[in-house]
Design an enzyme around this catalytic site. Structure first.
Site, PDB file in Angstrom:
ATOM      1  N   LYS A  31      41.070  37.748  55.555  1.00 24.07           N
ATOM      2  CA  LYS A  31      41.498  39.069  55.398  1.00 24.07           C
ATOM      3  C   LYS A  31      40.916  40.151  56.275  1.00 24.07           C
ATOM      4  CE  LYS A  31      39.400  41.793  53.222  1.00 24.07           C
ATOM      5  NZ  LYS A  31      38.557  42.520  52.255  1.00 24.07           N
ATOM      6  N   HIS A  40      39.018  35.419  49.284  1.00 23.63           N
ATOM      7  CA  HIS A  40      37.690  34.456  48.830  1.00 23.63           C
ATOM      8  C   HIS A  40      37.735  34.699  47.050  1.00 23.63           C
ATOM      9  CE1 HIS A  40      35.757  38.486  48.528  1.00 23.63           C
ATOM     10  NE2 HIS A  40      34.985  37.991  47.585  1.00 23.63           N
ATOM     11  N   LYS A  72      37.183  31.799  43.530  1.00 25.43           N
ATOM     12  CA  LYS A  72      36.287  32.069  42.460  1.00 25.43           C
ATOM     13  C   LYS A  72      36.540  31.142  41.283  1.00 25.43           C
ATOM     14  CE  LYS A  72      35.153  36.952  43.530  1.00 25.43           C
ATOM     15  NZ  LYS A  72      33.778  37.341  43.600  1.00 25.43           N
ATOM     16  N   GLU A 114      32.703  48.549  41.995  1.00 22.88           N
ATOM     17  CA  GLU A 114      31.502  47.940  42.600  1.00 22.88           C
ATOM     18  C   GLU A 114      30.383  49.201  42.488  1.00 22.88           C
ATOM     19  OE1 GLU A 114      32.282  45.443  46.146  1.00 22.88           O
ATOM     20  OE2 GLU A 114      33.402  46.636  46.363  1.00 22.88           O
ATOM     21  N   ASP A 156      41.544  47.071  51.513  1.00 22.84           N
ATOM     22  CA  ASP A 156      40.094  46.435  51.277  1.00 22.84           C
ATOM     23  C   ASP A 156      40.194  45.487  50.005  1.00 22.84           C
ATOM     24  OD1 ASP A 156      37.784  45.462  52.369  1.00 22.84           O
ATOM     25  OD2 ASP A 156      36.941  46.730  50.514  1.00 22.84           O
ATOM     26  N   HIS A 187      42.915  40.918  47.345  1.00 21.12           N
ATOM     27  CA  HIS A 187      42.234  40.283  46.040  1.00 21.12           C
ATOM     28  C   HIS A 187      42.724  40.565  44.565  1.00 21.12           C
ATOM     29  CE1 HIS A 187      39.155  39.608  49.071  1.00 21.12           C
ATOM     30  NE2 HIS A 187      38.658  40.636  48.910  1.00 21.12           N
ATOM     31  N   LYS A 205      34.339  52.062  44.718  1.00 24.32           N
ATOM     32  CA  LYS A 205      33.041  51.861  45.233  1.00 24.32           C
ATOM     33  C   LYS A 205      32.085  52.830  44.702  1.00 24.32           C
ATOM     34  CE  LYS A 205      33.629  48.990  49.520  1.00 24.32           C
ATOM     35  NZ  LYS A 205      32.976  47.716  48.895  1.00 24.32           N
TER      36      LYS A 205
HETATM   37  C1  BG6 Z   1      35.403  42.079  50.292  1.00 25.03           C
HETATM   38  C2  BG6 Z   1      35.519  43.518  50.706  1.00 25.03           C
HETATM   39  O1  BG6 Z   1      36.748  41.467  50.434  1.00 25.03           O
HETATM   40  O2  BG6 Z   1      35.197  41.830  48.808  1.00 25.03           O
HETATM   41  C3  BG6 Z   1      34.421  44.320  50.065  1.00 25.03           C
HETATM   42  O3  BG6 Z   1      35.779  43.893  52.025  1.00 25.03           O
HETATM   43  C4  BG6 Z   1      33.914  43.945  48.580  1.00 25.03           C
HETATM   44  O4  BG6 Z   1      34.568  45.734  50.156  1.00 25.03           O
HETATM   45  C5  BG6 Z   1      34.199  42.675  48.373  1.00 25.03           C
HETATM   46  O5  BG6 Z   1      32.819  44.393  48.533  1.00 25.03           O
HETATM   47  C6  BG6 Z   1      34.000  42.193  46.980  1.00 25.03           C
HETATM   48  O6  BG6 Z   1      33.697  40.762  46.777  1.00 25.03           O
HETATM   49  P1  BG6 Z   1      32.855  39.932  45.628  1.00 25.03           P
HETATM   50  O7  BG6 Z   1      33.185  38.437  45.649  1.00 25.03           O
HETATM   51  O8  BG6 Z   1      31.310  40.486  45.873  1.00 25.03           O
HETATM   52  O9  BG6 Z   1      33.650  40.703  44.250  1.00 25.03           O
END
Ligand code: BG6
Length: 476
Positions: free
Chosen positions: A140, A170, A174, A208, A227, A232, A332
């Site tokens: 993505k 991704h 998980k 985050e 994003d 996700h 964030k």
């Molecule tokens: C990414 C985003 O896809 O996922 C980031 O672009 C984000 O902005 C990240 O920080 C978070 O992934 P994870 O696995 O660290 O929770």
């Protein structure tokens, strides 16, 4: 499962994704003996030799792979080579002689180059499966809205067939996201309670502490909704809500997810305020240090209206979920970094005992910082009186060590095995854009609400909550 020998071709091999996540995952799979016959070809514009590329990888792995072993690396290194070039067919032709048989092409490139790369590879025949399978992995964002996603699909399909395309999210790699499926469908007690008769609300949060981390070129175009939520969180949402599948395979699972997404009640563009909230971090304090606000971050244009926090309320118009709000949010520079899916059950009809006042159970799938499932329940307080207290039934945290693979390792293995279960089919991407497009359009005007770095996010997020609901904190 035994994996066929194959060549992994990384386009964008000198970039950040390869350095921090992709190559460390490839190396760890090799070191664990999961990909014994692997060959790797790095491809990028830099005019490097194979030795320079190998040195670059080695240096980065020392930083990003905690269990790095020189011995395993020496073995893998012998299988790693580098080819320099751009994405024109004239340059990509140079890959032909080095890529024989099965091959997995990984586009570790900025998203605006996906179509050039896919078309370039296809026009020199590298997608041709005569001498072995050929697969293309992309990650993505898949477009910036519904229309651009559809255009990207057309371009990808000029040369590649859908079964050759592996679209990574991704989060699907998980452990706890996969456990959501196993926990739900391996326990008989889950099905009778997994519906609107018993569930009051669902909250999916990815908070985050990180800020922009120098990613302004990408992030200022994207924002939190594109994003994190479009992909996700929307995936976790769909997996939470799917109907049971009769057989575990990629097509069944993805079909069921699409059905959920298609049942989401459309958000009218003139009522976006009732269903979505956006925020942007201002200056504040994180871990005792002053940090700048988003507008003061390097590279951010003063005309920016990009949100660094987005929250959305969704309803699913089907029999199972009628009336249950699903709240999704991500931000964030928040006070605490955590990702979780939390399901709240309705309260018992009568309160028979004193003690805890709100007797609603929460089932929480925690993905970050720990991977764990917790059930918040109520039991007797030891003593002479019949009083309730809160107890947390939890999957064993000490087994955390068993999770010694990353999401990228899982997904590379799946792609090597040709298993598309944890990859996105185009219609899932399309439906997710369809749901969020009215919000994107509405947010082309106005500005996000500011929240202080290190806080819980914008105050406005509270307006999404239905009567009696409140946003959880990770301690709740
Ligand atoms: C990414 C985003 O896809 O996922 C980031 O672009 C984000 O902005 C990240 O920080 C978070 O992934 P994870 O696995 O660290 O929770």
């Amino acid at each position: 499962m035994k994996v066929d020998p194959f060549t992994l071709v990384i386009l964008g091999a000198t970039g950040d994704l390869t350095r921090r996540l992709l190559f460390p995952a490839v190396y760890r799979l090799f070191a664990k003996g999961r990909l014994p016959d692997l060959k790797v070809v790095g491809y990028a514009m830099e005019d490097w030799s194979t030795e320079q590329f190998q040195q670059h990888l080695e240096k980065n792995m020392q930083e990003f792979v905690p269990d790095f072993s020189q011995e395993s690396w020496e073995k893998l290194k012998a299988q790693v080579q580098y080819v320099s070039g751009d994405l024109t067919p004239e340059h990509l032709k140079a890959l032909e002689p080095v890529v024989q048989g099965n091959a997995l092409f990984y586009l570790a490139l900025p998203p605006q180059l996906f179509d050039d790369a896919a078309i370039g590879l296809g026009s020199v025949g590298l997608q041709n499966e005569q001498s072995g399978w050929r697969r293309l992995i992309i990650e993505k964002p898949f477009g910036w809205d519904l229309q651009s996603a559809q255009q990207l699909r057309e371009k990808l399909h000029q040369h590649w067939q859908e079964p050759q395309l592996f679209r990574i999210d991704h989060f699907l790699g998980k452990e706890t996201v996969q456990n959501l499926m196993v926990f739900r469908f391996a326990n008989r007690f889950m099905e009778p309670i997994w519906n609107s008769a018993n569930i009051a609300q669902v909250q999916i949060t990815a908070a985050e502490t990180l800020g922009l981390e120098g990613r302004y070129k990408y992030y200022d175009q994207a924002g939190a909704l594109r994003d994190m939520l479009q992909n996700h969180l929307m995936q976790i949402f769909a997996l939470t809500a799917i109907e049971p599948v009769s057989k575990w395979n990629a097509d069944n699972l993805r079909q069921h997810k699409v059905e959920v997404l298609q049942s989401v009640r459309p958000i009218p563009q003139d009522r976006v305020k009732d269903f979505a909230v956006r925020g942007r971090y201002g200056a504040g304090e994180m871990g005792g240090k002053e940090v700048p606000g988003y507008m003061q971050e390097e590279g951010v244009p003063q005309t920016s209206r990009t949100e660094t926090f987005a929250a959305v309320k969704l309803y699913i118009d089907n029999w199972r979920w009628e009336g249950v709000p699903f709240y999704l949010r991500s931000g964030k520079r928040m006070q605490q970094g955590y990702t979780e899916l939390a399901v709240q059950f309705k309260e018992v009809p009568t309160q028979l005992f004193s003690g805890v006042e709100d007797l609603s159970n929460w089932l929480i799938f925690r993905m970050k910082p720990e991977e764990r499932i917790d059930l918040v329940a109520y039991a007797k307080t030891p003593g002479l009186d019949l009083e309730t207290r809160t107890v947390v039934l939890s999957t064993d945290i000490s087994r955390q060590q068993e999770i010694d693979f990353t999401a990228y390792e899982q997904l590379i293995m799946d792609a090597a095995e040709g298993d598309q279960t944890h990859f996105l089919r185009f219609d899932e991407v399309e439906e997710a854009w369809r749901i969020l497009d009215p919000i994107l359009k509405a947010w082309e005007q106005g500005q996000p609400e500011e929240y202080a770095s290190g806080s819980l996010g914008p105050n406005g997020q509270g307006r999404l909550m239905d009567h009696g609901h409140y946003w959880r904190s990770p301690e709740d």
